[in-house]
Design a protein around this motif. Structure first.
Motif, PDB file in Angstrom:
ATOM      1  N   ALA A 168      19.298  -2.420   3.515  1.00 28.50           N
ATOM      2  CA  ALA A 168      19.461  -0.962   3.439  1.00 28.50           C
ATOM      3  C   ALA A 168      18.299  -0.330   2.673  1.00 28.50           C
ATOM      4  O   ALA A 168      17.797   0.743   3.050  1.00 28.50           O
ATOM      5  CB  ALA A 168      20.789  -0.624   2.765  1.00 28.50           C
ATOM      6  N   TYR A 169      17.852  -0.992   1.627  1.00 28.04           N
ATOM      7  CA  TYR A 169      16.736  -0.468   0.836  1.00 28.04           C
ATOM      8  C   TYR A 169      15.441  -0.474   1.651  1.00 28.04           C
ATOM      9  O   TYR A 169      14.637   0.468   1.575  1.00 28.04           O
ATOM     10  CB  TYR A 169      16.571  -1.303  -0.430  1.00 28.04           C
ATOM     11  CG  TYR A 169      15.488  -0.813  -1.361  1.00 28.04           C
ATOM     12  CD1 TYR A 169      15.525   0.476  -1.890  1.00 28.04           C
ATOM     13  CD2 TYR A 169      14.423  -1.643  -1.714  1.00 28.04           C
ATOM     14  CE1 TYR A 169      14.532   0.925  -2.751  1.00 28.04           C
ATOM     15  CE2 TYR A 169      13.430  -1.207  -2.576  1.00 28.04           C
ATOM     16  CZ  TYR A 169      13.484   0.078  -3.088  1.00 28.04           C
ATOM     17  OH  TYR A 169      12.499   0.526  -3.939  1.00 28.04           O
ATOM     18  N   ALA A 170      15.265  -1.518   2.440  1.00 29.90           N
ATOM     19  CA  ALA A 170      14.070  -1.588   3.283  1.00 29.90           C
ATOM     20  C   ALA A 170      14.046  -0.435   4.283  1.00 29.90           C
ATOM     21  O   ALA A 170      12.977   0.130   4.571  1.00 29.90           O
ATOM     22  CB  ALA A 170      14.022  -2.925   4.012  1.00 29.90           C
ATOM     23  N   GLU A 171      15.204  -0.058   4.789  1.00 32.94           N
ATOM     24  CA  GLU A 171      15.268   1.062   5.729  1.00 32.94           C
ATOM     25  C   GLU A 171      14.889   2.375   5.039  1.00 32.94           C
ATOM     26  O   GLU A 171      14.218   3.232   5.626  1.00 32.94           O
ATOM     27  CB  GLU A 171      16.674   1.166   6.322  1.00 32.94           C
ATOM     28  CG  GLU A 171      17.046   0.013   7.240  1.00 32.94           C
ATOM     29  CD  GLU A 171      16.097  -0.110   8.425  1.00 32.94           C
ATOM     30  OE1 GLU A 171      15.658   0.941   8.951  1.00 32.94           O
ATOM     31  OE2 GLU A 171      15.770  -1.248   8.810  1.00 32.94           O
ATOM     32  N   ILE A 172      15.320   2.522   3.796  1.00 34.13           N
ATOM     33  CA  ILE A 172      14.963   3.734   3.045  1.00 34.13           C
ATOM     34  C   ILE A 172      13.455   3.789   2.824  1.00 34.13           C
ATOM     35  O   ILE A 172      12.812   4.834   3.004  1.00 34.13           O
ATOM     36  CB  ILE A 172      15.715   3.766   1.699  1.00 34.13           C
ATOM     37  CG1 ILE A 172      17.219   3.925   1.935  1.00 34.13           C
ATOM     38  CG2 ILE A 172      15.191   4.895   0.814  1.00 34.13           C
ATOM     39  CD1 ILE A 172      18.053   3.798   0.677  1.00 34.13           C
ATOM     40  N   LEU A 173      12.881   2.654   2.440  1.00 33.80           N
ATOM     41  CA  LEU A 173      11.437   2.602   2.229  1.00 33.80           C
ATOM     42  C   LEU A 173      10.679   2.885   3.525  1.00 33.80           C
ATOM     43  O   LEU A 173       9.638   3.564   3.524  1.00 33.80           O
ATOM     44  CB  LEU A 173      11.041   1.228   1.688  1.00 33.80           C
ATOM     45  CG  LEU A 173      11.513   0.874   0.274  1.00 33.80           C
ATOM     46  CD1 LEU A 173      11.193  -0.587  -0.034  1.00 33.80           C
ATOM     47  CD2 LEU A 173      10.872   1.788  -0.765  1.00 33.80           C
ATOM     48  N   THR A 210       0.814  -1.218   0.000  1.00 36.12           N
ATOM     49  CA  THR A 210       0.000   0.000   0.000  1.00 36.12           C
ATOM     50  C   THR A 210       0.846   1.266   0.000  1.00 36.12           C
ATOM     51  O   THR A 210       0.315   2.364  -0.163  1.00 36.12           O
ATOM     52  CB  THR A 210      -0.912   0.012   1.235  1.00 36.12           C
ATOM     53  OG1 THR A 210      -0.101  -0.084   2.423  1.00 36.12           O
ATOM     54  CG2 THR A 210      -1.880  -1.162   1.188  1.00 36.12           C
ATOM     55  N   GLY A 211       2.156   1.115   0.168  1.00 34.39           N
ATOM     56  CA  GLY A 211       3.047   2.273   0.185  1.00 34.39           C
ATOM     57  C   GLY A 211       4.451   1.840   0.532  1.00 34.39           C
ATOM     58  O   GLY A 211       4.721   0.650   0.779  1.00 34.39           O
TER      59      GLY A 211
END
Length: 200
Positions: free
Chosen positions: A155-160, A101-102
């Motif tokens: 790291a990408y999950a943290e940015i998201l 959803t986001g």
């Protein structure tokens, strides 16, 4: 009258039997390609056997494939494919990016799926610990690339999770993304399920 060609053949056969040529040789009638004694014949036969053996080996499964990433330990590749296939199947049962959803929801999805691949790599590393020689070096490098890729996922999950939604990028090694090394290695060694997942 026996022709020079027949005389040469007869001479060669007689030399193999250890008998004398029944007729004297004519000057200039020798054929250099015919062995004149048992030693020469043995050498010729040995050369033919070696050449035949080489080509039989070259086209057999025992010959190396020629790719620098190819492993000799087929037992590892078969076990690894089973491990990776089970992990991919488990990850496929999780909600995908299209259902997020986001960015924050997408981050939760990646946080959920990444541990599955971390466990997979840990199991592969345990299997690889039994491998020796050049294969061990190749596997260590491949699994190190997997570690890098998994770090990029986290790291990408943290940015998201922070609300941003940039494209997913991975670390480069020698000018190429580590995922390219992971995927080529998996393809060369018949481990398609061990390529990088497409869930991010």
């Amino acid at each position: 009258m026996i022709s020079p060609e027949k005389r040469e053949v007869q001479h060669w056969l007689d030399s193999l039997r250890g008998t004398e040529d029944p007729e004297p040789e004519r000057p200039g009638g020798n054929r250099p390609w015919l062995p004149k004694n048992r030693t020469g014949a043995s050498v010729a036969v040995t050369v033919l056997v070696v050449m035949a053996g080489f080509w039989i080996w070259a086209f057999s499964p025992l010959a190396p494939s020629g790719h620098p990433d190819a492993l000799y330990d087929v037992a590892f590749t078969e076990d690894a494919e089973d491990v990776c296939a089970a992990t991919v199947a488990a990850a496929d049962r999780l909600p995908g990016a299209a259902e997020a959803t986001g960015p924050e929801d997408r981050a939760r999805q990646i946080h959920t799926s990444t541990p599955l691949f971390e466990e997979m790599v840990a199991e592969l590393r345990a299997e690889a610990s039994q491998v020796v020689g050049a294969d061990a070096d190749l596997l260590n490098a491949w699994l190190a690339d997997w570690d890098t890729y998994l770090g990029d996922r986290r790291a990408y999950a943290e940015i998201l999770a922070g609300g941003s939604d940039p494209p997913f990028t991975v670390t480069a090694r020698d000018g190429d993304a580590v995922t390219s090394y992971i995927d080529i290695f998996a393809e060369v060694n018949a481990m398609p399920s061990c390529a990088t997942p497409e869930d991010v």
